[in-house]
Every structure is written in structure tokens, then in C-alpha cells.
Write an enzyme that holds these catalytic residues in place. Sequence first.
Site, PDB file in Angstrom:
ATOM      1  N   ARG A   1      46.738 -28.798   3.328  1.00 59.22           N
ATOM      2  CA  ARG A   1      46.493 -28.880   4.774  1.00 59.22           C
ATOM      3  C   ARG A   1      45.096 -29.410   5.108  1.00 59.22           C
ATOM      4  O   ARG A   1      44.535 -29.097   6.159  1.00 59.22           O
ATOM      5  CB  ARG A   1      46.709 -27.519   5.459  1.00 59.22           C
ATOM      6  CG  ARG A   1      48.163 -27.085   5.475  1.00 59.22           C
ATOM      7  CD  ARG A   1      48.377 -25.941   6.454  1.00 59.22           C
ATOM      8  NE  ARG A   1      49.744 -25.443   6.340  1.00 59.22           N
ATOM      9  CZ  ARG A   1      50.104 -24.173   6.420  1.00 59.22           C
ATOM     10  NH1 ARG A   1      49.189 -23.238   6.611  1.00 59.22           N
ATOM     11  NH2 ARG A   1      51.356 -23.809   6.324  1.00 59.22           N
TER      12      ARG A   1
ATOM     13  N   ARG B   1      44.061 -29.359  11.357  1.00 58.20           N
ATOM     14  CA  ARG B   1      43.383 -28.772  12.518  1.00 58.20           C
ATOM     15  C   ARG B   1      41.944 -28.349  12.291  1.00 58.20           C
ATOM     16  O   ARG B   1      41.245 -28.056  13.238  1.00 58.20           O
ATOM     17  CB  ARG B   1      44.202 -27.571  13.012  1.00 58.20           C
ATOM     18  CG  ARG B   1      45.546 -27.974  13.591  1.00 58.20           C
ATOM     19  CD  ARG B   1      46.427 -26.786  13.882  1.00 58.20           C
ATOM     20  NE  ARG B   1      46.925 -26.173  12.661  1.00 58.20           N
ATOM     21  CZ  ARG B   1      47.689 -25.078  12.640  1.00 58.20           C
ATOM     22  NH1 ARG B   1      48.021 -24.488  13.762  1.00 58.20           N
ATOM     23  NH2 ARG B   1      48.116 -24.584  11.505  1.00 58.20           N
TER      24      ARG B   1
ATOM     25  N   ARG C   1      45.457 -36.090  17.472  1.00 55.73           N
ATOM     26  CA  ARG C   1      46.624 -35.272  17.860  1.00 55.73           C
ATOM     27  C   ARG C   1      46.746 -35.163  19.377  1.00 55.73           C
ATOM     28  O   ARG C   1      47.846 -35.271  19.943  1.00 55.73           O
ATOM     29  CB  ARG C   1      46.473 -33.886  17.216  1.00 55.73           C
ATOM     30  CG  ARG C   1      47.345 -32.777  17.758  1.00 55.73           C
ATOM     31  CD  ARG C   1      48.805 -32.943  17.411  1.00 55.73           C
ATOM     32  NE  ARG C   1      49.566 -31.856  17.996  1.00 55.73           N
ATOM     33  CZ  ARG C   1      49.938 -31.791  19.266  1.00 55.73           C
ATOM     34  NH1 ARG C   1      49.618 -32.769  20.093  1.00 55.73           N
ATOM     35  NH2 ARG C   1      50.640 -30.777  19.711  1.00 55.73           N
TER      36      ARG C   1
ATOM     37  N   ASP D   1      55.454 -33.517   7.290  1.00 55.26           N
ATOM     38  CA  ASP D   1      55.907 -32.131   7.378  1.00 55.26           C
ATOM     39  C   ASP D   1      57.101 -31.958   6.452  1.00 55.26           C
ATOM     40  O   ASP D   1      57.897 -32.890   6.290  1.00 55.26           O
ATOM     41  CB  ASP D   1      56.303 -31.782   8.817  1.00 55.26           C
ATOM     42  CG  ASP D   1      56.410 -30.281   9.023  1.00 55.26           C
ATOM     43  OD1 ASP D   1      57.509 -29.748   8.806  1.00 55.26           O
ATOM     44  OD2 ASP D   1      55.409 -29.636   9.364  1.00 55.26           O
TER      45      ASP D   1
ATOM     46  N   TYR E   1      64.609 -22.363   6.539  1.00 51.01           N
ATOM     47  CA  TYR E   1      64.450 -22.789   7.932  1.00 51.01           C
ATOM     48  C   TYR E   1      65.784 -23.203   8.551  1.00 51.01           C
ATOM     49  O   TYR E   1      66.063 -22.906   9.716  1.00 51.01           O
ATOM     50  CB  TYR E   1      63.456 -23.944   8.016  1.00 51.01           C
ATOM     51  CG  TYR E   1      62.024 -23.520   7.845  1.00 51.01           C
ATOM     52  CD1 TYR E   1      61.351 -22.839   8.867  1.00 51.01           C
ATOM     53  CD2 TYR E   1      61.323 -23.777   6.669  1.00 51.01           C
ATOM     54  CE1 TYR E   1      60.041 -22.441   8.717  1.00 51.01           C
ATOM     55  CE2 TYR E   1      60.011 -23.390   6.515  1.00 51.01           C
ATOM     56  CZ  TYR E   1      59.364 -22.712   7.537  1.00 51.01           C
ATOM     57  OH  TYR E   1      58.061 -22.304   7.385  1.00 51.01           O
TER      58      TYR E   1
END
Length: 346
Positions: free
Chosen positions: A26, A30, A39, A76, A153
Site C-alpha cells: 500500500r 493515502r 485521487r 485493487d 468478498y
Amino acid sequence: MELKNDLLLRAARGEKTERTPVWLMRQAGRILPEYRAVRNSLRDFIELVKTPERAAEVTIQPVDILGVDAAIIFSDILVIPEAMGCLYEMQEKKGPYFPKTVATEQDLNTLKVADAESDLGYVLEAIRITKKELNGRVPLIGFAGAPFTIFCYMVEGSGSKTFSKARKMLYTQPELAHQLLQMITDSTIAYLQAQVKAGADLLQVFDSWAGILGPEQYREFSLSYIRQICEALDGQVPLTVFAKGAWFALKEMSALPCQTIGLDWHMDPEECRKWVGTDKTLQGNMDPCVLYGNAKEVAGATRRMLEQFGPHRHIANLGHGVYPDTDPEMVKVFIETVKEYSSKMR
């Protein structure tokens, strides 16, 4: 194109390196203000993933800003279920959500094995753009989710602490579970092979929810499908398997045709080395929360981690993805300490 910095690939192959290579799961995300600027210029996260030029831009940011030894393509793991026909949304502060889940054979019949070029071409284009713009500075990592994690998921419909719906299917509808897992596996193999063709130098398979299963179920419903992926990719590029929480399966993972095994921060590197043996490279495994400390604390913890792994067959990383509120300056301390201290260990 010859790589100027091939430390990651040499470490994965078990060759001696001048120092330990370092990157972070990651890392393109962010923690960086530069990422947030990109973003915020787009509608949502999914649009960023599906816009190759912008995905390439945020993939390269950590190489420029943090000084990592590899880029990992910005994407992703949930692009696979979407390509199979199981659409998802990314809800702010909640995470992924699937309006329709897989619960019956009828649900399964609405899905297909994904075609990498036509269904996931935007990721492949992002890889091609990134490779060109990196210009051989560092390797580019491609990735996919492990079939069981994707299965979780698609059956549960969102993230969960227990994934009880997904685990229930393993007991009550094992044949249906195996059918879905095989479709995910077939889609993933084609996708990863296409990533290599597009320019990925190394691949990682993320089994983020491995730790919710016991050993017997993990063997049947996860490891067997990861083995299929490893066998299909064997000999193409180095492959890393990261199964969070599956310490009990490390010995069996050592028999997989992969080059690197990722460790989470619950795993003791010296013990893991005994279980895995000397033929695999280990990746990891600092607790991401260490990066909330000050520079002295981060540097000290990083040195201790390097000493536990030793100077060879190690790729420095965190034991999971870097948390979004982490100070980028502490990430830089981690990276610089790996570079400086591991050089002295040689």
C-alpha cells in the site's frame, strides 16, 4: 530493458545483494499528499483504478518520494470479481460493497471466467505506461488476490471480522464453493500471465483473509488454488505468496513453486526460517504501527527486524499494508534505515 536497480529480483531469486531491498504494501496510496491530490481530481477510487495514466502516476509516486526499490501497480484485488460479472462499489470509510453476492448455483451461472485483455485491459495498459515511465529505474510488481480472499468478498458482500457467510458455504455447499474458487483461479491465472506479458517484473498473491480458516480448510479451500497459480506462473517471473495469519501453513508453502513468502507481523522471522527452510526468500514483516513512533523508535525497530532476518534472502517490508494516517517522514526513516543498516550487515 535492463534494470538500474534489480535488488528486489536478485533477492527473490536467492542471489547475494549489496543490501536488503525494501518496499511497502500500500505504498502507492493515502499516506502521500501527492496521491490524495490525484485521487481528489477524480470521481472515486474505482475511476482512479480504471484510468491507466493516473494509475501509473500514483504507482510511480513512492519511487520518487519515498525511495523504495520497487513500484507496485496501483489497482485493487477486487477487479477480478468485477471482471467475472460480480460488481462492487467502494464506499468511503466503509470499504468494498457487493450489491449482488454469490449464494446459489443460479448466482454462479451469472458469472464467467474473466478475459484478461478485454475485461482487465485498463490494468494492463497502466502496467505498460508505468514500465515506460519508470525507464528501468526499479522493478514493477504486479499482483492479484488469492482465490479464497476473493471468494470471501463475493460471498459475504463486504469486509467482515468473521466472514461467517463465506465460511458457512465451505461447510454447507462445498461443491459450489469449489466451483466458484476454480472460476476465480482460472481468471487470476490468465490475469497474472497478462500482467507479465505487459511488463510486470515480479508478482505477488495476497491472501488477506487466510487467517480466518483452520489448517484443514486452508489446505483444501485456499492453498490448493494458490498452488495452481504458482504452477501456472512457474518460471515466468519471481512470485511472492503473502498469506496473512496462515503461520500454520508455512511449511506447506515452502513446497510451492514460488520464490518468496511474505510474513505478517505476528510471525517470528527466525522460527519461520526454520519452518520454510533456506530455499525461499522471506518478505516482511514490521508491524505497521511501529511507524507511529518517532524517528529513533522506528530506526531501532527496523534494525532489530533486519537482524532477525539476516543479510540474505530477505525483502524488507511491513507485515501488512501501511496505514493511511502514517507520517510519510517515518516511512522514509524505515526505508533509509533498511538501506543503511543492511549495507553494514554484509
